[in-house]
Design a protein around this motif. Structure first.
Motif, PDB file in Angstrom:
ATOM      1  N   LYS A 123     -22.796   7.510 -11.082  1.00 30.91           N
ATOM      2  CA  LYS A 123     -21.531   8.145 -10.689  1.00 30.91           C
ATOM      3  C   LYS A 123     -21.201   7.821  -9.237  1.00 30.91           C
ATOM      4  CE  LYS A 123     -21.537  12.037 -13.883  1.00 30.91           C
ATOM      5  NZ  LYS A 123     -21.620  13.499 -14.020  1.00 30.91           N
ATOM      6  N   LEU A 124     -22.201   7.884  -8.393  1.00 26.18           N
ATOM      7  CA  LEU A 124     -21.990   7.587  -6.977  1.00 26.18           C
ATOM      8  C   LEU A 124     -21.568   6.138  -6.783  1.00 26.18           C
ATOM      9  CD1 LEU A 124     -22.166   8.604  -4.066  1.00 26.18           C
ATOM     10  CD2 LEU A 124     -24.557   7.934  -4.053  1.00 26.18           C
ATOM     11  N   SER A 125     -22.191   5.243  -7.515  1.00 27.59           N
ATOM     12  CA  SER A 125     -21.846   3.827  -7.423  1.00 27.59           C
ATOM     13  C   SER A 125     -20.409   3.592  -7.871  1.00 27.59           C
ATOM     14  CB  SER A 125     -22.811   3.010  -8.278  1.00 27.59           C
ATOM     15  OG  SER A 125     -22.473   1.651  -8.245  1.00 27.59           O
ATOM     16  N   ASP A 126     -20.015   4.236  -8.976  1.00 35.40           N
ATOM     17  CA  ASP A 126     -18.639   4.101  -9.460  1.00 35.40           C
ATOM     18  C   ASP A 126     -17.650   4.638  -8.441  1.00 35.40           C
ATOM     19  OD1 ASP A 126     -19.662   3.023 -11.775  1.00 35.40           O
ATOM     20  OD2 ASP A 126     -19.411   4.852 -12.978  1.00 35.40           O
ATOM     21  N   SER A 127     -17.942   5.805  -7.877  1.00 37.06           N
ATOM     22  CA  SER A 127     -17.046   6.403  -6.882  1.00 37.06           C
ATOM     23  C   SER A 127     -16.940   5.525  -5.641  1.00 37.06           C
ATOM     24  CB  SER A 127     -17.554   7.789  -6.482  1.00 37.06           C
ATOM     25  OG  SER A 127     -17.529   8.657  -7.593  1.00 37.06           O
ATOM     26  N   ALA A 128     -18.055   4.992  -5.204  1.00 39.11           N
ATOM     27  CA  ALA A 128     -18.043   4.137  -4.015  1.00 39.11           C
ATOM     28  C   ALA A 128     -17.239   2.870  -4.282  1.00 39.11           C
ATOM     29  CB  ALA A 128     -19.474   3.782  -3.603  1.00 39.11           C
ATOM     30  N   GLY A 129     -17.360   2.314  -5.480  1.00 38.49           N
ATOM     31  CA  GLY A 129     -16.586   1.125  -5.831  1.00 38.49           C
ATOM     32  C   GLY A 129     -15.094   1.414  -5.847  1.00 38.49           C
ATOM     33  N   ALA A 130     -14.714   2.576  -6.373  1.00 37.80           N
ATOM     34  CA  ALA A 130     -13.297   2.947  -6.422  1.00 37.80           C
ATOM     35  C   ALA A 130     -12.743   3.142  -5.016  1.00 37.80           C
ATOM     36  CB  ALA A 130     -13.121   4.222  -7.249  1.00 37.80           C
ATOM     37  N   VAL A 131     -13.492   3.810  -4.164  1.00 34.20           N
ATOM     38  CA  VAL A 131     -13.045   4.037  -2.785  1.00 34.20           C
ATOM     39  C   VAL A 131     -12.947   2.712  -2.042  1.00 34.20           C
ATOM     40  CG1 VAL A 131     -13.693   5.062  -0.572  1.00 34.20           C
ATOM     41  CG2 VAL A 131     -13.860   6.407  -2.662  1.00 34.20           C
ATOM     42  N   ALA A 132     -13.907   1.839  -2.237  1.00 39.59           N
ATOM     43  CA  ALA A 132     -13.871   0.529  -1.577  1.00 39.59           C
ATOM     44  C   ALA A 132     -12.641  -0.253  -2.027  1.00 39.59           C
ATOM     45  CB  ALA A 132     -15.145  -0.255  -1.887  1.00 39.59           C
ATOM     46  N   GLY A 133     -12.295  -0.174  -3.314  1.00 36.83           N
ATOM     47  CA  GLY A 133     -11.105  -0.845  -3.815  1.00 36.83           C
ATOM     48  C   GLY A 133      -9.833  -0.284  -3.187  1.00 36.83           C
ATOM     49  N   GLN A 134      -9.776   1.034  -3.023  1.00 39.41           N
ATOM     50  CA  GLN A 134      -8.608   1.662  -2.402  1.00 39.41           C
ATOM     51  C   GLN A 134      -8.467   1.233  -0.948  1.00 39.41           C
ATOM     52  OE1 GLN A 134      -9.236   5.837  -2.986  1.00 39.41           O
ATOM     53  NE2 GLN A 134      -8.693   5.780  -5.164  1.00 39.41           N
ATOM     54  N   VAL A 135      -9.576   1.198  -0.243  1.00 35.30           N
ATOM     55  CA  VAL A 135      -9.545   0.784   1.162  1.00 35.30           C
ATOM     56  C   VAL A 135      -9.098  -0.668   1.270  1.00 35.30           C
ATOM     57  CG1 VAL A 135     -10.989   0.343   3.190  1.00 35.30           C
ATOM     58  CG2 VAL A 135     -11.249   2.479   1.921  1.00 35.30           C
ATOM     59  N   LYS A 136      -9.636  -1.507   0.395  1.00 33.18           N
ATOM     60  CA  LYS A 136      -9.261  -2.929   0.406  1.00 33.18           C
ATOM     61  C   LYS A 136      -7.760  -3.079   0.153  1.00 33.18           C
ATOM     62  CE  LYS A 136      -9.999  -7.276  -1.949  1.00 33.18           C
ATOM     63  NZ  LYS A 136     -10.414  -7.880  -3.185  1.00 33.18           N
ATOM     64  N   ASP A 137      -7.245  -2.339  -0.824  1.00 35.57           N
ATOM     65  CA  ASP A 137      -5.812  -2.417  -1.136  1.00 35.57           C
ATOM     66  C   ASP A 137      -4.968  -1.978   0.056  1.00 35.57           C
ATOM     67  OD1 ASP A 137      -6.440  -3.308  -3.646  1.00 35.57           O
ATOM     68  OD2 ASP A 137      -6.110  -1.369  -4.638  1.00 35.57           O
ATOM     69  N   LYS A 138      -5.379  -0.906   0.726  1.00 36.64           N
ATOM     70  CA  LYS A 138      -4.628  -0.421   1.882  1.00 36.64           C
ATOM     71  C   LYS A 138      -4.638  -1.432   3.011  1.00 36.64           C
ATOM     72  CE  LYS A 138      -4.189   4.491   1.800  1.00 36.64           C
ATOM     73  NZ  LYS A 138      -4.231   5.675   2.586  1.00 36.64           N
ATOM     74  N   VAL A 139      -5.782  -2.027   3.260  1.00 40.13           N
ATOM     75  CA  VAL A 139      -5.899  -2.978   4.367  1.00 40.13           C
ATOM     76  C   VAL A 139      -5.085  -4.238   4.078  1.00 40.13           C
ATOM     77  CG1 VAL A 139      -7.512  -4.497   5.577  1.00 40.13           C
ATOM     78  CG2 VAL A 139      -8.112  -2.115   5.184  1.00 40.13           C
ATOM     79  N   THR A 140      -5.162  -4.739   2.855  1.00 39.22           N
ATOM     80  CA  THR A 140      -4.446  -5.979   2.541  1.00 39.22           C
ATOM     81  C   THR A 140      -2.944  -5.760   2.373  1.00 39.22           C
ATOM     82  OG1 THR A 140      -4.931  -5.717   0.189  1.00 39.22           O
ATOM     83  CG2 THR A 140      -6.431  -7.097   1.476  1.00 39.22           C
ATOM     84  N   SER A 141      -2.524  -4.540   1.992  1.00 42.89           N
ATOM     85  CA  SER A 141      -1.094  -4.299   1.793  1.00 42.89           C
ATOM     86  C   SER A 141      -0.436  -3.717   3.034  1.00 42.89           C
ATOM     87  CB  SER A 141      -0.876  -3.352   0.619  1.00 42.89           C
ATOM     88  OG  SER A 141      -1.313  -2.056   0.956  1.00 42.89           O
ATOM     89  N   GLY A 142      -1.186  -3.459   4.052  1.00 39.48           N
ATOM     90  CA  GLY A 142      -0.624  -2.905   5.283  1.00 39.48           C
ATOM     91  C   GLY A 142      -0.630  -1.396   5.292  1.00 39.48           C
ATOM     92  N   GLY A 143      -1.251  -0.790   4.326  1.00 37.82           N
ATOM     93  CA  GLY A 143      -1.390   0.652   4.328  1.00 37.82           C
ATOM     94  C   GLY A 143      -0.125   1.397   3.981  1.00 37.82           C
ATOM     95  N   GLY A 144       0.962   0.717   3.646  1.00 38.76           N
ATOM     96  CA  GLY A 144       2.168   1.385   3.231  1.00 38.76           C
ATOM     97  C   GLY A 144       3.045   1.858   4.366  1.00 38.76           C
ATOM     98  N   SER A 145       2.680   1.614   5.610  1.00 44.88           N
ATOM     99  CA  SER A 145       3.518   2.051   6.720  1.00 44.88           C
ATOM    100  C   SER A 145       3.423   1.040   7.844  1.00 44.88           C
ATOM    101  CB  SER A 145       3.085   3.430   7.215  1.00 44.88           C
ATOM    102  OG  SER A 145       1.796   3.373   7.739  1.00 44.88           O
ATOM    103  N   GLY A 146       4.535   0.720   8.441  1.00 40.09           N
ATOM    104  CA  GLY A 146       4.525  -0.185   9.586  1.00 40.09           C
ATOM    105  C   GLY A 146       4.572  -1.636   9.174  1.00 40.09           C
ATOM    106  N   ASP A 147       4.548  -2.505  10.199  1.00 42.42           N
ATOM    107  CA  ASP A 147       4.669  -3.933   9.953  1.00 42.42           C
ATOM    108  C   ASP A 147       3.331  -4.617   9.749  1.00 42.42           C
ATOM    109  OD1 ASP A 147       7.266  -4.042  12.444  1.00 42.42           O
ATOM    110  OD2 ASP A 147       7.397  -3.654  10.282  1.00 42.42           O
ATOM    111  N   SER A 148       2.280  -4.064  10.308  1.00 40.83           N
ATOM    112  CA  SER A 148       0.992  -4.754  10.258  1.00 40.83           C
ATOM    113  C   SER A 148       0.031  -4.025   9.336  1.00 40.83           C
ATOM    114  CB  SER A 148       0.390  -4.824  11.664  1.00 40.83           C
ATOM    115  OG  SER A 148       0.001  -3.528  12.065  1.00 40.83           O
ATOM    116  N   ALA A 149      -1.099  -4.665   9.074  1.00 40.21           N
ATOM    117  CA  ALA A 149      -2.116  -4.058   8.225  1.00 40.21           C
ATOM    118  C   ALA A 149      -2.748  -2.852   8.897  1.00 40.21           C
ATOM    119  CB  ALA A 149      -3.190  -5.091   7.892  1.00 40.21           C
ATOM    120  N   LEU A 150      -2.549  -2.710  10.184  1.00 42.08           N
ATOM    121  CA  LEU A 150      -3.129  -1.592  10.915  1.00 42.08           C
ATOM    122  C   LEU A 150      -2.157  -0.432  11.041  1.00 42.08           C
ATOM    123  CD1 LEU A 150      -4.991  -3.543  13.711  1.00 42.08           C
ATOM    124  CD2 LEU A 150      -5.927  -2.628  11.603  1.00 42.08           C
TER     125      LEU A 150
END
Length: 101
Positions: free
Chosen positions: A63-90
């Motif tokens: 369960k912990l491994s699955d949760s960590a994988g899901a969170v890592a995927g969410q973080v990756k999506d936010k970083v690569t998409s720019g987090g949904g706010s602003g012009d840059s990934a930051l």
């Protein structure tokens, strides 16, 4: 002086007798604990509890491994998409200029 010597002899005798009785009782308790631990039903229960604990730990790890994988995927999506706010990934960042810039 005779009273002190008698007191010391009586104290020493009491100590020796008490120690011997205490050791015998300790040996009795230790033997009873050894018989209890060696009982096949007790050992069967111990093995069952160990197996249950191992299974529960494996499930929790999965369960912990699955949760960590899901969170890592969410973080990756936010970083690569720019987090949904602003012009840059930051995101929106306010830059303060120094006087000599």
């Amino acid at each position: 002086m005779k009273g002190k010597a008698l007191f010391l002899v009586a104290g020493a005798a009491g100590y020796v007798l008490g120690t011997r009785a205490g050791r015998e009782r300790y040996d009795q308790i230790a033997a009873a604990a050894g018989r209890l631990w060696g009982n096949p039903k007790v050992q069967e229960t111990v093995v069952d509890l160990q197996d249950r604990g191992t299974d529960m730990a494996k499930q929790a790890g999965a369960k912990l491994s699955d949760s960590a994988g899901a969170v890592a995927g969410q973080v990756k999506d936010k970083v690569t998409s720019g987090g949904g706010s602003g012009d840059s990934a930051l995101g929106d960042q306010h830059h303060t200029r120094m006087p000599n810039d």
